[in-house]
Design an enzyme around this catalytic site. Structure first.
Site, short mmCIF file in Angstrom:
data_model
loop_
_atom_site.label_atom_id
_atom_site.label_comp_id
_atom_site.label_asym_id
_atom_site.label_seq_id
_atom_site.Cartn_x
_atom_site.Cartn_y
_atom_site.Cartn_z
N PRO A 144 0.84 -1.20 0.00
CA PRO A 144 0.00 0.00 0.00
C PRO A 144 0.87 1.26 0.00
O PRO A 144 1.79 1.38 0.81
CB PRO A 144 -0.80 -0.12 1.31
CG PRO A 144 -0.79 -1.59 1.62
CD PRO A 144 0.53 -2.09 1.13
N GLU A 145 0.60 2.16 -0.92
CA GLU A 145 1.31 3.42 -0.99
C GLU A 145 0.41 4.53 -0.44
O GLU A 145 -0.66 4.25 0.10
CB GLU A 145 1.78 3.68 -2.42
CG GLU A 145 2.74 2.59 -2.92
CD GLU A 145 3.29 2.84 -4.31
OE1 GLU A 145 3.15 3.97 -4.84
OE2 GLU A 145 3.88 1.91 -4.89
N LYS A 190 2.96 7.08 5.06
CA LYS A 190 2.15 5.86 4.99
C LYS A 190 1.78 5.35 6.38
O LYS A 190 1.39 4.20 6.54
CB LYS A 190 2.89 4.79 4.19
CG LYS A 190 3.08 5.18 2.72
CD LYS A 190 3.52 4.03 1.86
CE LYS A 190 4.93 3.61 2.15
NZ LYS A 190 5.41 2.56 1.20
N ARG A 228 14.05 -1.46 -7.53
CA ARG A 228 12.63 -1.47 -7.86
C ARG A 228 12.41 -1.54 -9.36
O ARG A 228 13.13 -0.93 -10.14
CB ARG A 228 11.93 -0.21 -7.31
CG ARG A 228 12.13 0.04 -5.83
CD ARG A 228 11.67 -1.12 -4.95
NE ARG A 228 10.24 -1.33 -5.05
CZ ARG A 228 9.33 -0.68 -4.32
NH1 ARG A 228 9.72 0.25 -3.45
NH2 ARG A 228 8.06 -0.95 -4.45
#
Length: 270
Positions: free
Chosen positions: A2-3, A57, A260
């Site tokens: 989740p961002e 976050k 990434r």
């Protein structure tokens, strides 16, 4: 993972059900999260939940006797359910309220966290060094341009540094750079102010759109009501390595930057 948009969607989903309610109990069914859940989380029991806010976050559940810091980790999701609702596998934490509702954290990979801060939460070690929120005025063209000067790292890695700006995770960095026409491998310090003038509003628009559409569901994330996030239908490059660019039909290239996955169009992004 989740961002920022997914965490904000979670905040918007849980707040109406629990703000202003008294916390009856904090039940920890498995302490083995990213960090062991401390016994101090029980200090909020018997106190009213004044607000649910978000920093980066992290969800911040503020009472007049300290603050719970909640992080969803890699696979966490939240539901608000009646206290008697049967537990699913990986339901690790219940925060029960005086209205019979429970905030429940489900986290299969156990990279989430529940911590407690008794003093000003902004000074907590997890929060004190964070950069500005991307949807605030503090994140602006002048700020990002000045922070980028002298930086030899790729612009994508630069944007994902939470000391520069919080919440621009892998999905949204890929998408924003594509919309701005900037090659993600280009050194942040070599990008002109004119190009940052285009990039900053695009970052804001991309994140705001993702929040409006309920976030991005790729695997684990769901909204509090169980529905998926619909921004996945808007993705133009993320997860599309080797497929055709939606703008020019060039084949999208996939590389790794800062560990990434990074997808971009060699024609549209310079």
């Amino acid at each position: 993972m989740p961002e920022l948009p997914e965490v904000e969607v979670s905040r918007l989903g849980i707040s109406p059900h629990i703000e202003g309610r008294t916390i009856k109990s904090v039940k920890v069914h498995d302490k083995r999260l990213r960090w062991p859940v401390p016994e101090t989380v029980h200090k909020v029991e018997g106190h009213v939940l004044r607000s649910v806010s978000r920093r980066s976050k992290y969800l911040l559940l503020q009472t007049d006797n300290g603050c719970l810091i909640l992080h969803l980790g890699m696979s966490g999701k939240l539901r608000v359910v009646p206290a008697e609702t049967t537990h699913y596998k990986h339901d690790h934490i219940d925060i029960e309220f005086d209205n019979g509702q429970t905030l429940r954290l489900n986290d299969p990979r156990r990279f989430g966290a529940l911590l407690y801060s008794e003093s000003d939460v902004s000074g907590h070690e997890l929060l004190s060094q964070l950069g500005p929120e991307p949807l605030t005025d503090a994140f602006n063209i002048d700020y990002l341009f000045e922070r980028s000067r002298g930086r030899s790292q790729s612009v994508k890695t630069f944007l994902m540094d939470n000391k520069v700006v919080v919440g621009v995770g892998n999905i949204y960095a890929n998408e924003a750079l594509f919309k701005a026409g900037i090659n993600p491998k280009r050194a942040a310090g070599k990008i002109s102010k004119v190009r940052y003038q285009k990039l900053v509003p695009i970052i804001k628009e991309t994140l705001a759109s993702a929040i409006e559409l309920g976030g991005t569901t790729l695997k684990d994330f769901t909204q509090v009501d169980g529905n998926p996030g619909y921004f996945a239908q808007k993705l133009q490059v993320y997860g599309r390595g080797g497929k055709l660019c939606m703008v020019c039909s060039n084949r999208l290239k996939e590389v790794r930057l800062g560990q990434r996955s990074t997808v971009y169009c060699t024609q549209c992004q310079r």
